[in-house]
Design an enzyme around this catalytic site. Structure first.
Site, PDB file in Angstrom:
ATOM      1  N   ASP A 158      11.860   7.845  -5.598  1.00 35.40           N
ATOM      2  CA  ASP A 158      11.096   7.068  -6.580  1.00 35.40           C
ATOM      3  C   ASP A 158      11.316   7.547  -8.004  1.00 35.40           C
ATOM      4  OD1 ASP A 158      10.121   5.733  -4.381  1.00 35.40           O
ATOM      5  OD2 ASP A 158       8.048   5.728  -5.085  1.00 35.40           O
ATOM      6  N   ASN A 202      12.438   0.831  -3.384  1.00 34.32           N
ATOM      7  CA  ASN A 202      11.105   0.455  -2.913  1.00 34.32           C
ATOM      8  C   ASN A 202      10.049   1.228  -3.690  1.00 34.32           C
ATOM      9  OD1 ASN A 202       9.350  -1.051  -1.358  1.00 34.32           O
ATOM     10  ND2 ASN A 202       9.457   0.280   0.432  1.00 34.32           N
ATOM     11  N   ASP A 223      -3.858   6.093   0.794  1.00 36.84           N
ATOM     12  CA  ASP A 223      -2.644   6.767   1.264  1.00 36.84           C
ATOM     13  C   ASP A 223      -2.988   7.920   2.200  1.00 36.84           C
ATOM     14  OD1 ASP A 223      -1.042   5.031  -0.122  1.00 36.84           O
ATOM     15  OD2 ASP A 223      -0.700   6.362  -1.813  1.00 36.84           O
ATOM     16  N   GLU A 256       4.624   0.075   1.523  1.00 39.80           N
ATOM     17  CA  GLU A 256       6.040   0.123   1.878  1.00 39.80           C
ATOM     18  C   GLU A 256       6.337  -0.673   3.147  1.00 39.80           C
ATOM     19  OE1 GLU A 256       5.584   3.653  -0.845  1.00 39.80           O
ATOM     20  OE2 GLU A 256       4.336   2.437   0.469  1.00 39.80           O
ATOM     21  N   HIS A 315       7.857   6.543   4.240  1.00 42.19           N
ATOM     22  CA  HIS A 315       7.731   8.004   4.256  1.00 42.19           C
ATOM     23  C   HIS A 315       6.445   8.473   4.908  1.00 42.19           C
ATOM     24  CE1 HIS A 315       5.378   7.901   0.218  1.00 42.19           C
ATOM     25  NE2 HIS A 315       5.566   6.664   0.615  1.00 42.19           N
ATOM     26  N   ARG A 316       5.340   7.775   4.658  1.00 42.52           N
ATOM     27  CA  ARG A 316       4.045   8.241   5.156  1.00 42.52           C
ATOM     28  C   ARG A 316       3.907   8.049   6.670  1.00 42.52           C
ATOM     29  NH1 ARG A 316       2.025  10.288   0.951  1.00 42.52           N
ATOM     30  NH2 ARG A 316       2.144   9.276  -1.084  1.00 42.52           N
ATOM     31  N   LYS A 333      11.565   9.598  -0.080  1.00 44.18           N
ATOM     32  CA  LYS A 333      10.844   8.844  -1.103  1.00 44.18           C
ATOM     33  C   LYS A 333       9.917   9.745  -1.900  1.00 44.18           C
ATOM     34  CE  LYS A 333       7.737   4.861  -1.653  1.00 44.18           C
ATOM     35  NZ  LYS A 333       8.480   4.121  -2.683  1.00 44.18           N
TER      36      LYS A 333
END
Length: 439
Positions: A52, A93, A324, A352, A398-399, A424
Site C-alpha cells: 500500500d 488494492n 479491522d 479487500e 492480508h487480514r 499489503k
C-alpha cells in the site's frame, strides 16, 4: 518474484516473546500525502514498507514530488500544487491511497486516471465522487457507475462552502475530503464545512486524520463528529520529523496469540498513548479472559492455553469502531466457551474482499458452526474432536491470512493459501509468527 502457493502451519501450544510492530498502514499513507502537500521537508520515521505504501510513494514521485529513502527515514519535500498534473496511476488494492488521492487530485486540478486490481473496481467510491462533484470537481467513471476506475479533470471548484458526504460505508471518504480541504480553501479563501449524512462508522480513524492534520499545521473543528470546519487560512506546514506509530490493527494478532498461547507476549510500538482506535482490541481480549498490561507505547499480554483444553470467554459485541481488528475476534471465537457474535460490521462487505462471507466460509472449513447476516456474524466454538484440517483461501486479503494463523493452535494445524498476500501491510508476518510460537 513468484508468490508462495501455500504455508502449512503445524500445531503449536505456546506463544511468548517480544514483537516490534511495523508502522501503521493508516498513518503511513496519510503521512505520505500530508508531507507531499506540506510546505517544507518532512522526515518520516517508522514508515510502513508494504504494497500500500509503495503505490502511494510511486504515485507521488510520478507527480514530481521528491520522495527519497535514507537509512533511518523517508524524506519528502512537499509542494502544492504538484509539478506534474497529468498521469495514469495503478494503485493495486490500496483503498487508503485510492480514496485520498482521488480527493486531493480532484481539488488540485489536472488530468488523471486512477485504477487498481479487479477487486478495487468492485469497492464502492460513489459517495466520495458525489461529494467531490457537488464541490465542482470533474470526476468521471471509466467503468461501472459508482466504482473505480476513475478519470479526473481540472473541474471548476464552486464557492459554496459546504460539502455533504455519507458516513455509513467507509470513513475513508470523509478522511479523503478532510485532507484535501486545504486545497479548496486555498482557492476560495473561506472556511470549508463538511457535513456527514447518517451515522459515521469507524470514528477512531477520523480522529487519526484530525490529529495528523493538526501535526501538519491544520486545525479542524468538529461538532459531534457530524460537521467539520476547515479554516479559511488552512495550509500544511511540515513538522520536520514525524514518527509513525506501530500498527494497532496488526497488534490484534499478537494480542490474540498471547490470549490463547499463554504468553507473556510483549508488543512494542503501540500502547495506551496510541491515537489508533484498534488499540481497544486489547479490551476485547480482556473481556475474553486475557490479562493485558499497558505502557504508553507497548502492551504485554498473558492468557489461557487453548491447546491444553482451556477456553476464552464468549462475547456479544458491537465492533463498529474497530472493524479491522474485529476479524481477529472472529477467529478467536473458535476457542471460546460459547457462541460469539460480532455486530455492526457491515463495512466488512466492501473491504479487500467480502469479509463476512470469507470469514463465514473459512471458519466452517475448520469445523465451526457459523451464521451471518448483512452486518453480523455468529461463531460457535469448535469442540474437542471437531477440528478439521483445511486449506484456507485468503481472497488476496492480508487480514484473512493473519487471522487464520491462529488455527495453528488447533490439534490439526492449518494450511494458508497464498500467504504472501500479507505483503499489503506486514510482509514478514509469518516469520515473526513462527518465531513467537512453539509446540
Amino acid at each position: 518474484m513468484s508468490r508462495t502457493e501455500n504455508l502449512v502451519l503445524t500445531p503449536v501450544k505456546q506463544a511468548q516473546g517480544t514483537v516490534t510492530l511495523p508502522g501503521s498502514k493508516s498513518i503511513s499513507n496519510r503521512a505520505l500525502l500530508l508531507a507531499a502537500l506540506a510546505e517544507g521537508e518532512t522526515r518520516l520515521f517508522g514508515l510502513l514498507e508494504s504494497d500500500d505504501t509503495k503505490v502511494m510513494k510511486a504515485a507521488l514521485r510520478q507527480m514530481g514530488v521528491s520522495v527519497e529513502e535514507s537509512d533511518s527515514a523517508l524524506v519528502v519535500r512537499g509542494q502544492m500544487p504538484f509539478t506534474h498534473l497529468k498521469g495514469d496511476f495503478f494503485l493495486g488494492n490500496a483503498g487508503t491511497a485510492f480514496r485520498s488521492l482521488t480527493a486531493a487530485l480532484a481539488f488540485m486540478g489536472g488530468e488523471f486516471t486512477l485504477s487498481g486490481i479487479p477487486r478495487m473496481h468492485e469497492r464502492p467510491i460513489g459517495d466520495l465522487v458525489d461529494a467531490l462533484r457537488s464541490a465542482g470537481a470533474d470526476v468521471r467513471y471509466l467503468g461501472n457507475e459508482g466504482y473505480p476506475p476513475l478519470a479526473i479533470g481540472k473541474g471548476a471548484l464552486r464557492a459554496e462552502n459546504c460539502i455533504r458526504v455519507k458516513g455509513n460505508v467507509s470513513s475513508q471518504y470523509l478522511t479523503a475530503l478532510l485532507m484535501a480541504a486545504p486545497l479548496w480553501t486555498a482557492v476560495h479563501q473561506q472556511p470549508l464545512h463538511i457535513e456527514v449524512e447518517g451515522v459515521l462508522i469507524s470514528q477512531p480513524y477520523i480522529a487519526i486524520t484530525l490529529a495528523m492534520m493538526q501535526d501538519f499545521g491544520v486545525s479542524v473543528q468538529h461538532e459531534a463528529w457530524q460537521r467539520f470546519t476547515v479554516p479559511a487560512d488552512a495550509h500544511y506546514v511540515s513538522p520536520g520529523d514525524f514518527q509513525v506509530e506501530g500498527d494497532a490493527s496488526s497488534a490484534s494478532y499478537f494480542l490474540a496469540l498471547g490470549a490463547i498461547g499463554g504468553g507473556p507476549l510483549r508488543i512494542e510500538g503501540v500502547g495506551s498513548a496510541s491515537t489508533q482506535g484498534d488499540v481497544d482490541f486489547a479490551k476485547v481480549i480482556q473481556a475474553m479472559g486475557a490479562e493485558v498490561r499497558f505502557e504508553a507505547h507497548a502492551m504485554e499480554v498473558r492468557g489461557v492455553q487453548v491447546a491444553n483444553g482451556q477456553r476464552l470467554k464468549a462475547f456479544d459485541l458491537d465492533f463498529n469502531v474497530i472493524p479491522d481488528a474485529a476479524m481477529t475476534a472472529a477467529a478467536l471465537a473458535m476457542f471460546a466457551d460459547g457462541p460469539c457474535t460480532l455486530r455492526n460490521i457491515a463495512s466488512w462487505r466492501v473491504k479487500e474482499t467480502d469479509r463476512i462471507h470469507a470469514m463465514h466460509t473459512e471458519l466452517q472449513k475448520l469445523g465451526a458452526q457459523v451464521e451471518s447476516g448483512p452486518d453480523w456474524l455468529t461463531v460457535w466454538p469448535i469442540a474437542e474432536g471437531g477440528w478439521q484440517y483445511a486449506d484456507i483461501d485468503t481472497y488476496d486479503d492480508h487480514r484473512i491470512a493473519m487471522c487464520f494463523s491462529l488455527a495453528a493452535f488447533s490439534p490439526v494445524g492449518v494450511n494458508i493459501l497464498d500467504p504472501d498476500c500479507v505483503s499489503k501491510t506486514f510482509p514478514d508476518y509469518f516469520s515473526v509468527f513462527n518465531r513467537l510460537v512453539s509446540a
